[in-house]
Design a protein around this motif. Sequence first.
Motif, PDB file in Angstrom:
ATOM      1  N   ALA A 199     -23.335  -4.110  16.366  1.00 27.01           N
ATOM      2  CA  ALA A 199     -23.030  -5.507  16.685  1.00 27.01           C
ATOM      3  C   ALA A 199     -24.319  -6.312  16.681  1.00 27.01           C
ATOM      4  O   ALA A 199     -25.372  -5.819  17.107  1.00 27.01           O
ATOM      5  CB  ALA A 199     -22.338  -5.623  18.040  1.00 27.01           C
ATOM      6  N   MET A 200     -24.244  -7.528  16.175  1.00 25.87           N
ATOM      7  CA  MET A 200     -25.373  -8.459  16.150  1.00 25.87           C
ATOM      8  C   MET A 200     -24.991  -9.709  16.933  1.00 25.87           C
ATOM      9  O   MET A 200     -23.906 -10.261  16.726  1.00 25.87           O
ATOM     10  CB  MET A 200     -25.716  -8.859  14.714  1.00 25.87           C
ATOM     11  CG  MET A 200     -26.473  -7.843  13.927  1.00 25.87           C
ATOM     12  SD  MET A 200     -26.962  -8.507  12.328  1.00 25.87           S
ATOM     13  CE  MET A 200     -27.813  -7.097  11.631  1.00 25.87           C
ATOM     14  N   TYR A 201     -25.878 -10.142  17.821  1.00 23.97           N
ATOM     15  CA  TYR A 201     -25.682 -11.395  18.543  1.00 23.97           C
ATOM     16  C   TYR A 201     -26.604 -12.441  17.936  1.00 23.97           C
ATOM     17  O   TYR A 201     -27.824 -12.245  17.860  1.00 23.97           O
ATOM     18  CB  TYR A 201     -25.979 -11.221  20.030  1.00 23.97           C
ATOM     19  CG  TYR A 201     -25.869 -12.504  20.811  1.00 23.97           C
ATOM     20  CD1 TYR A 201     -24.655 -13.194  20.866  1.00 23.97           C
ATOM     21  CD2 TYR A 201     -26.967 -13.018  21.482  1.00 23.97           C
ATOM     22  CE1 TYR A 201     -24.549 -14.379  21.574  1.00 23.97           C
ATOM     23  CE2 TYR A 201     -26.867 -14.199  22.196  1.00 23.97           C
ATOM     24  CZ  TYR A 201     -25.650 -14.878  22.235  1.00 23.97           C
ATOM     25  OH  TYR A 201     -25.547 -16.058  22.929  1.00 23.97           O
ATOM     26  N   LEU A 202     -26.021 -13.529  17.471  1.00 24.50           N
ATOM     27  CA  LEU A 202     -26.760 -14.594  16.791  1.00 24.50           C
ATOM     28  C   LEU A 202     -26.614 -15.880  17.594  1.00 24.50           C
ATOM     29  O   LEU A 202     -25.668 -16.665  17.386  1.00 24.50           O
ATOM     30  CB  LEU A 202     -26.221 -14.787  15.368  1.00 24.50           C
ATOM     31  CG  LEU A 202     -26.119 -13.504  14.520  1.00 24.50           C
ATOM     32  CD1 LEU A 202     -25.401 -13.779  13.224  1.00 24.50           C
ATOM     33  CD2 LEU A 202     -27.501 -12.943  14.268  1.00 24.50           C
ATOM     34  N   PRO A 203     -27.513 -16.147  18.547  1.00 22.13           N
ATOM     35  CA  PRO A 203     -27.367 -17.361  19.374  1.00 22.13           C
ATOM     36  C   PRO A 203     -27.612 -18.646  18.599  1.00 22.13           C
ATOM     37  O   PRO A 203     -27.079 -19.704  18.980  1.00 22.13           O
ATOM     38  CB  PRO A 203     -28.413 -17.162  20.474  1.00 22.13           C
ATOM     39  CG  PRO A 203     -29.419 -16.241  19.883  1.00 22.13           C
ATOM     40  CD  PRO A 203     -28.670 -15.345  18.947  1.00 22.13           C
ATOM     41  N   LYS A 216     -23.953 -11.102   8.408  1.00 20.95           N
ATOM     42  CA  LYS A 216     -22.947 -10.303   7.713  1.00 20.95           C
ATOM     43  C   LYS A 216     -23.549  -9.578   6.518  1.00 20.95           C
ATOM     44  O   LYS A 216     -23.247  -8.405   6.257  1.00 20.95           O
ATOM     45  CB  LYS A 216     -21.797 -11.203   7.249  1.00 20.95           C
ATOM     46  CG  LYS A 216     -20.739 -11.476   8.297  1.00 20.95           C
ATOM     47  CD  LYS A 216     -19.552 -12.198   7.673  1.00 20.95           C
ATOM     48  CE  LYS A 216     -18.425 -12.342   8.666  1.00 20.95           C
ATOM     49  NZ  LYS A 216     -17.238 -13.013   8.061  1.00 20.95           N
ATOM     50  N   THR A 217     -24.410 -10.280   5.787  1.00 24.00           N
ATOM     51  CA  THR A 217     -25.018  -9.667   4.606  1.00 24.00           C
ATOM     52  C   THR A 217     -25.898  -8.486   4.982  1.00 24.00           C
ATOM     53  O   THR A 217     -25.840  -7.415   4.350  1.00 24.00           O
ATOM     54  CB  THR A 217     -25.839 -10.718   3.843  1.00 24.00           C
ATOM     55  OG1 THR A 217     -25.017 -11.833   3.538  1.00 24.00           O
ATOM     56  CG2 THR A 217     -26.401 -10.136   2.563  1.00 24.00           C
ATOM     57  N   VAL A 218     -26.713  -8.656   6.015  1.00 22.51           N
ATOM     58  CA  VAL A 218     -27.607  -7.574   6.434  1.00 22.51           C
ATOM     59  C   VAL A 218     -26.811  -6.389   6.965  1.00 22.51           C
ATOM     60  O   VAL A 218     -27.088  -5.223   6.621  1.00 22.51           O
ATOM     61  CB  VAL A 218     -28.598  -8.096   7.493  1.00 22.51           C
ATOM     62  CG1 VAL A 218     -29.411  -6.947   8.075  1.00 22.51           C
ATOM     63  CG2 VAL A 218     -29.517  -9.137   6.890  1.00 22.51           C
ATOM     64  N   LEU A 219     -25.813  -6.652   7.779  1.00 24.86           N
ATOM     65  CA  LEU A 219     -25.028  -5.560   8.361  1.00 24.86           C
ATOM     66  C   LEU A 219     -24.238  -4.823   7.292  1.00 24.86           C
ATOM     67  O   LEU A 219     -24.096  -3.592   7.343  1.00 24.86           O
ATOM     68  CB  LEU A 219     -24.092  -6.121   9.432  1.00 24.86           C
ATOM     69  CG  LEU A 219     -23.638  -5.134  10.523  1.00 24.86           C
ATOM     70  CD1 LEU A 219     -24.837  -4.566  11.240  1.00 24.86           C
ATOM     71  CD2 LEU A 219     -22.701  -5.810  11.497  1.00 24.86           C
ATOM     72  N   VAL A 305     -33.372  -3.578   3.867  1.00 24.06           N
ATOM     73  CA  VAL A 305     -33.873  -4.866   4.348  1.00 24.06           C
ATOM     74  C   VAL A 305     -35.402  -4.918   4.280  1.00 24.06           C
ATOM     75  O   VAL A 305     -36.004  -5.886   4.750  1.00 24.06           O
ATOM     76  CB  VAL A 305     -33.385  -5.112   5.800  1.00 24.06           C
ATOM     77  CG1 VAL A 305     -33.523  -6.579   6.193  1.00 24.06           C
ATOM     78  CG2 VAL A 305     -31.950  -4.675   5.978  1.00 24.06           C
ATOM     79  N   GLU A 306     -36.002  -3.884   3.721  1.00 20.40           N
ATOM     80  CA  GLU A 306     -37.461  -3.813   3.736  1.00 20.40           C
ATOM     81  C   GLU A 306     -38.103  -4.941   2.934  1.00 20.40           C
ATOM     82  O   GLU A 306     -39.213  -5.387   3.254  1.00 20.40           O
ATOM     83  CB  GLU A 306     -37.915  -2.463   3.173  1.00 20.40           C
ATOM     84  CG  GLU A 306     -39.360  -2.142   3.443  1.00 20.40           C
ATOM     85  CD  GLU A 306     -39.703  -0.724   3.078  1.00 20.40           C
ATOM     86  OE1 GLU A 306     -40.866  -0.330   3.277  1.00 20.40           O
ATOM     87  OE2 GLU A 306     -38.809  -0.002   2.587  1.00 20.40           O
ATOM     88  N   ALA A 307     -37.426  -5.424   1.902  1.00 20.08           N
ATOM     89  CA  ALA A 307     -37.991  -6.500   1.079  1.00 20.08           C
ATOM     90  C   ALA A 307     -37.743  -7.883   1.659  1.00 20.08           C
ATOM     91  O   ALA A 307     -38.318  -8.862   1.176  1.00 20.08           O
ATOM     92  CB  ALA A 307     -37.416  -6.439  -0.333  1.00 20.08           C
ATOM     93  N   ASN A 308     -36.906  -7.983   2.678  1.00 17.45           N
ATOM     94  CA  ASN A 308     -36.574  -9.286   3.269  1.00 17.45           C
ATOM     95  C   ASN A 308     -37.329  -9.419   4.586  1.00 17.45           C
ATOM     96  O   ASN A 308     -37.051  -8.692   5.543  1.00 17.45           O
ATOM     97  CB  ASN A 308     -35.057  -9.383   3.503  1.00 17.45           C
ATOM     98  CG  ASN A 308     -34.646 -10.746   3.965  1.00 17.45           C
ATOM     99  OD1 ASN A 308     -35.454 -11.680   4.007  1.00 17.45           O
ATOM    100  ND2 ASN A 308     -33.386 -10.887   4.313  1.00 17.45           N
TER     101      ASN A 308
END
Length: 316
Positions: A199-203, A216-219, A305-308
Amino acid sequence: MATLREAPRAGRQLLGTVSHWKSCKASLQRCASTGAAASKPVIPDIEQDSGLTAPIVTKDDTKIVAPRKRASRRNHELPHERYRYHPPKYYRGPLHPVQPPPSSDPVARNFTPGPFNLPRLKHTFHSSVASDIMTLTYQHTPPGTPDTPERIRFREWDDSSPYMKNRPKRGPRGNDVLFPLEKNITWRNIPEIKAVHLAMYLPKAKKNRDHIIVGKTVLQTITGVRPTTTTTKTGVAQWGIIKGDKSGVKCSLRGDQAYEFMDKVIHLVLPKIKDWQGISGTTGDSTGNINWGFDAQTMQYFPEVEANYSVSFGIR
């Protein structure tokens, strides 16, 4: 004959055996093994014929018959769909005369083909870790030892008031959550990875909806599963949080996907964290669940995600 009678018994036996021997003609014979070695065929190390010499089949050589023509030439009609076996749509109990086939049968509605792969972490767990867990959790109980009485989980009401009669029992003191009973570990219930929930929390998603898309893209990139959006359950006026606003994303991994994700985290992500203190032993809820989180800096260690480097959120 008289001399033979007077000879000792041992000599008579020797002469008797010699008299039974028969002479044979002298001849030269070849052994069977020598003849077999001489007639052994010679097998070359390299094949004389090549597969490239086979004729090439072209499209004109193959005869393709249209399905309509093939059906018209058929003398007997094929059985209709209603004559084929269809598994029941619902399971109506073990006593029902019509039972669904097992899930391993391709005809079953819940048939799932596979498994097609064996994750390395899962193979290691079942080959070495499972036996170690049983060894560490073994508790010897001598024969004749009485069973430990079960702990009272629900509290009963006293009879001080007539309103307390026939009332349901109360929950445990100090906590409203009733945890499941802890069973002894045997070869039937060895702890293993059942599921991994992320789960990711994005305030910052309240002001900019693009954070939801990036989350969503990263997950989905690191798990391979399409995540769902989560919303806030309660509103806080001081923080500007409104009930029902989109505040994060989440997804769940089960089966081989969970093992592959944990293998990637253990061997690729955690070794790159500097001064990592490990996972606290008191984490979780004491019922088999373990919980930890990654910050935005740690999320960059995932290979996908290493390149981002513009990641500004964490994962839990």
